[in-house]
Design an enzyme around this catalytic site. Structure first.
Site, short mmCIF file in Angstrom:
data_model
loop_
_atom_site.label_atom_id
_atom_site.label_comp_id
_atom_site.label_asym_id
_atom_site.label_seq_id
_atom_site.Cartn_x
_atom_site.Cartn_y
_atom_site.Cartn_z
N ARG A 72 0.85 -1.19 0.00
CA ARG A 72 0.00 0.00 0.00
C ARG A 72 0.89 1.24 0.00
O ARG A 72 1.96 1.24 0.62
CB ARG A 72 -0.86 0.05 1.26
CG ARG A 72 -1.99 -0.94 1.30
CD ARG A 72 -2.90 -0.65 2.49
NE ARG A 72 -2.24 -0.76 3.77
CZ ARG A 72 -1.86 0.26 4.52
NH1 ARG A 72 -2.07 1.51 4.13
NH2 ARG A 72 -1.27 0.08 5.68
N TYR A 212 -1.19 -3.63 -6.76
CA TYR A 212 -0.91 -4.41 -5.55
C TYR A 212 -1.96 -4.24 -4.45
O TYR A 212 -2.38 -3.11 -4.14
CB TYR A 212 0.46 -4.01 -4.97
CG TYR A 212 1.04 -5.08 -4.07
CD1 TYR A 212 1.84 -6.08 -4.58
CD2 TYR A 212 0.76 -5.10 -2.70
CE1 TYR A 212 2.36 -7.08 -3.77
CE2 TYR A 212 1.26 -6.10 -1.88
CZ TYR A 212 2.07 -7.08 -2.42
OH TYR A 212 2.56 -8.07 -1.61
N LYS A 221 -9.38 -2.16 1.79
CA LYS A 221 -9.12 -0.97 2.60
C LYS A 221 -9.93 0.24 2.09
O LYS A 221 -10.41 1.04 2.88
CB LYS A 221 -7.63 -0.64 2.59
CG LYS A 221 -6.74 -1.78 3.09
CD LYS A 221 -7.06 -2.17 4.50
CE LYS A 221 -6.04 -3.16 5.04
NZ LYS A 221 -6.34 -3.55 6.44
N HIS A 241 -11.10 -1.61 11.66
CA HIS A 241 -9.94 -2.42 11.26
C HIS A 241 -9.72 -3.47 12.36
O HIS A 241 -8.75 -3.38 13.13
CB HIS A 241 -8.73 -1.49 11.12
CG HIS A 241 -7.53 -2.11 10.51
ND1 HIS A 241 -6.26 -1.62 10.71
CD2 HIS A 241 -7.39 -3.19 9.68
CE1 HIS A 241 -5.40 -2.36 10.04
NE2 HIS A 241 -6.04 -3.32 9.42
N SER A 263 -0.22 -2.51 12.62
CA SER A 263 0.43 -3.59 11.88
C SER A 263 1.58 -4.19 12.70
O SER A 263 2.09 -3.56 13.63
CB SER A 263 0.94 -3.09 10.54
OG SER A 263 1.77 -1.98 10.75
N CYS A 265 1.52 -6.68 14.80
CA CYS A 265 1.18 -7.11 16.16
C CYS A 265 0.59 -8.52 16.18
O CYS A 265 0.10 -8.98 17.21
CB CYS A 265 0.19 -6.14 16.81
SG CYS A 265 0.95 -4.59 17.32
N ASP A 288 -9.27 -9.15 9.63
CA ASP A 288 -8.82 -7.78 9.31
C ASP A 288 -9.88 -6.70 9.51
O ASP A 288 -9.54 -5.62 9.96
CB ASP A 288 -8.32 -7.75 7.86
CG ASP A 288 -7.46 -6.53 7.57
OD1 ASP A 288 -6.70 -6.12 8.46
OD2 ASP A 288 -7.56 -5.98 6.45
N ARG A 380 2.59 -11.94 0.09
CA ARG A 380 1.23 -12.22 0.56
C ARG A 380 0.69 -13.55 0.06
O ARG A 380 1.09 -14.03 -1.01
CB ARG A 380 0.28 -11.12 0.06
CG ARG A 380 0.60 -9.73 0.58
CD ARG A 380 0.00 -9.51 1.93
NE ARG A 380 0.51 -8.33 2.60
CZ ARG A 380 -0.02 -7.83 3.70
NH1 ARG A 380 -1.07 -8.40 4.26
NH2 ARG A 380 0.50 -6.78 4.29
O1 O2Y Z 1 0.33 -4.00 1.33
C1 O2Y Z 1 -0.87 -4.21 1.09
O2 O2Y Z 1 -1.41 -3.76 0.09
C2 O2Y Z 1 -1.67 -4.99 2.00
S1 O2Y Z 1 -2.03 -4.14 3.46
C3 O2Y Z 1 -3.01 -5.22 4.42
C4 O2Y Z 1 -3.41 -6.42 3.90
C5 O2Y Z 1 -4.20 -7.26 4.67
C6 O2Y Z 1 -4.57 -6.85 5.91
N1 O2Y Z 1 -4.18 -5.67 6.41
C7 O2Y Z 1 -3.39 -4.86 5.72
C8 O2Y Z 1 -3.01 -3.58 6.40
O3 O2Y Z 1 -2.18 -2.82 5.93
O4 O2Y Z 1 -3.58 -3.32 7.46
MN MN Z 2 -5.17 -4.64 7.99
#
Ligand code: O2Y
Ligand code: MN
Length: 598
Positions: A72, A212, A221, A241, A263, A265, A288, A380
């Site tokens: 992200r 991605y 998200k 979340h 994140s 944790c 999530d 992932r």
């Molecule tokens: O990097 C990404 O695009 C994934 S981020 C993500 C994926 C699954 C659950 N939580 C998250 C997050 O950043 O909280």
């Molecule tokens: Mn998440």
């Protein structure tokens, strides 16, 4: 083009985007297995992915992303509210009209040489009154196949939609192909041309340039948190979340718990925990996101809007999370993991040595002793929830599950005890508003200290975080029966002693803390008052079988006044960020904490 709907608004919307993006063809996704197989065939033939050894990983595929597109992108994520103030101090704001103008230029012709896919999806069980329907337009077949795992997707969604309303989600990888140009394995745009944008007033999502995860799988998200948080505030519910788990005690009594952590944790690990205390059972609703609404009975009910897990692969193992490991035994998409010579996958701490000849995510060959990065740290797995061995029997219940407790937590080596309970809803909201993890100076160039991540929503709240705190307070005020509100707790699995030794074993042993939480909700455990909240009585947490001294437990539950006075100063700094948007109720909670410490 086979249009699978008579919804004129949807057809018009798709036609408008097809005119702008100029794809070679338009495909309406029906979500069928045949369609899925066909897309994978196309992607394998094009060199976008590899089919894994069917004997080891049935129906599974491995993709490698472009090195510029691995996670992200928070600095390219924007909340485009009409007023800047409504995005608040924690979001990147952009003027909606200007952002649309910029992006429309980019979307012009952006799908040349590609197929435009139309993905109807439901966040939440089809037909649930808590669920919401989105339509994602994308030019990425990878996105289609991931969305088929992560959401309920296809023709059935259009049937439920009828001529109703949907949340429009526009996505392009931003890499048009000229006539005769050969495609790359992972098309995307350079970082400064990536835009993940949200329009809260019109509830639209426009994403450009990244293929991605959270940037491209727009149900997750973007919709289920950023846009849904805005809808939740307007409609009087909570889009959070949070993981959701069910916990059953040895007497067969079951309760559901939701939990928010920043994140790193171990959220997925907690969601799928295998208890070490005899007779207890944990089952997973989601790892999530939780959408929670009051039922007619005054109880808060939660659904997991997703249908799969987009889990971090490295450090997932038979030891840390066997249930996650088995969730991806089959039907899984792997992204940025190593590919072994026998057609299997590998990542750091998977539980076995990396075989010689494994090809790393950047295409380099690994041999013992080489410094090839085999899997990316944010590699992932996209796995179906239905393949999770501990999936809860009620995970698809459209009514949701009643939430008895909400946990907040963070990585706090000092100060914060293993577990403590809020005195009431406002105090619990205060707890959520101050969570965060301690970072060292070395970590990604940040100043050392506690990095606050209120409610673990920092990158995901679609509006002003101060107003979001206010919404939580309002939820407590509007509850028809305050006794039915979930009890709120803070947990900290990451306490260390002065020598830097972990004081708590974590993983399956976190069930010992969950058992206390359960008993508090059940009215079968006592607690003791402290300035910060209600602590477990000495001996209340079952540590039978653990190699832990009584002193360790004392340390884990200690409230050090000096450290908490320092914490208060840090909380004041954190709250100052929200100016006059900070609810009075939270300022009062801080004043109460100060007074109790004096
Ligand atoms: O990097 C990404 O695009 C994934 S981020 C993500 C994926 C699954 C659950 N939580 C998250 C997050 O950043 O909280
Ligand atoms: Mn998440």
């Amino acid at each position: 083009m086979t249009t699978l709907t008579k919804n004129q608004k949807l057809i018009n919307w798709v036609n408008e985007w097809a005119t702008i993006c100029q794809p070679d063809s338009v495909h309406w996704c029906d979500g069928s297995e045949e369609e899925n197989d066909r897309l994978f065939d196309i992607m394998v033939k094009a060199g976008a992915c590899v089919k894994l050894n069917d004997k080891k990983r049935p129906n599974s595929y491995a993709f490698n992303s472009d090195p510029s597109d691995v996670a992200r992108v928070e600095n390219r994520t924007f909340i485009c509210s009409e007023k800047e103030e409504d995005a608040g101090p924690t979001n990147n704001w952009a003027d909606p009209a200007e952002m649309k103008k910029t992006l429309l230029e980019k979307y012009k012709g952006c799908m040349k040489g590609r197929t435009m896919y139309i993905i109807p999806f439901s966040m939440g069980p089809l037909g649930s009154n808590i669920a919401k329907i989105g339509i994602e337009i994308t030019d990425s077949a990878y996105v289609v196949t991931n969305m088929r795992i992560m959401t309920r997707m296809g023709k059935a969604v259009l049937d439920v939609l009828g001529d109703g309303d949907f949340i429009p989600c526009m996505h392009s990888v931003g890499a048009p192909l000229a006539a005769g140009q050969k495609d790359v394995a992972w098309p995307c745009a350079p970082i400064e041309q990536k835009y993940i944008t949200h329009f809260p007033e019109t509830k639209e999502i426009w994403s450009f340039g990244s293929g991605y995860g959270g940037n491209a799988l727009l149900g997750k998200k973007c919709l289920a948190l950023r846009i849904a948080s805005v809808a939740a505030k307007e409609e009087g519910w909570l889009a959070e979340h949070m993981l959701i788990l069910g916990i059953t005690n040895p007497q067969g009594v079951k309760k559901y718990v939701a939990a928010a952590f920043p994140s790193a944790c171990g959220k997925t690990n907690l969601a799928m925990l295998i208890p070490t205390i005899p007779g207890w059972k944990v089952e997973t609703i989601g790892d999530d996101i939780a959408w929670m609404k009051f039922g007619k009975d005054g109880q808060l009910y939660a659904i997991n809007p997703e249908a799969g897990f987009f889990g971090v692969a490295p450090y997932t193992s038979e030891h840390t999370n066997p249930n996650a490991m088995h969730s991806c035994d089959k039907d899984t998409i792997y992204t940025n993991v190593g590919l072994t010579p026998d057609g299997d996958i590998w990542w750091d701490e998977i539980g076995w040595d990396c075989p010689d000849g494994t090809i790393g995510w950047k295409g380099e060959k690994y041999t013992k002793g080489s410094d090839v990065q085999v899997a990316h740290p944010n590699a992932r797995f996209t796995a179906k929830a239905e393949n999770c061995p501990c999936i809860d029997p009620k995970w698809e219940d459209p009514a949701g599950v009643p939430i008895s407790a909400i946990l907040f937590g963070g990585r706090r080596p000092s100060t914060v005890p293993l577990v403590y309970q809020a005195r009431d809803w406002n105090h619990g909201t205060f707890m959520g508003s101050i969570i965060g993890s301690e970072v060292t100076a070395a970590a990604i160039g940040l100043a050392a200290g506690v990095r606050r991540d209120p409610f673990a929503m920092l990158p995901f709240c679609g509006y002003n975080m101060g107003d979001y705190f206010g919404h939580w307070i309002k939820i407590g005020e509007t509850a028809t029966d305050k006794n039915k509100l979930p009890k709120i707790f803070n947990v900290n699995w990451f306490r260390k002693d002065e020598s830097g030794r972990w004081l708590w074993p974590g993983f399956g042993d976190n069930s010992r803390v969950l058992a206390w939480v359960f008993d508090r909700c059940n009215g079968t455990a006592d607690a003791v008052e402290s300035p910060i909240g209600l602590l477990p009585k000495e001996d209340a947490i079952n540590i039978e079988g653990l190699k832990m001294s009584a002193n360790d437990m004392k340390e884990l539950l200690k409230v050090d006044k000096k450290l908490w006075e320092a914490e208060v100063a840090l909380i004041e700094e954190h709250f100052a960020r929200f100016g006059n948007k900070l609810p009075k109720a939270l300022a009062n909670e801080l004043a109460t904490l100060k007074a109790k410490l004096a």
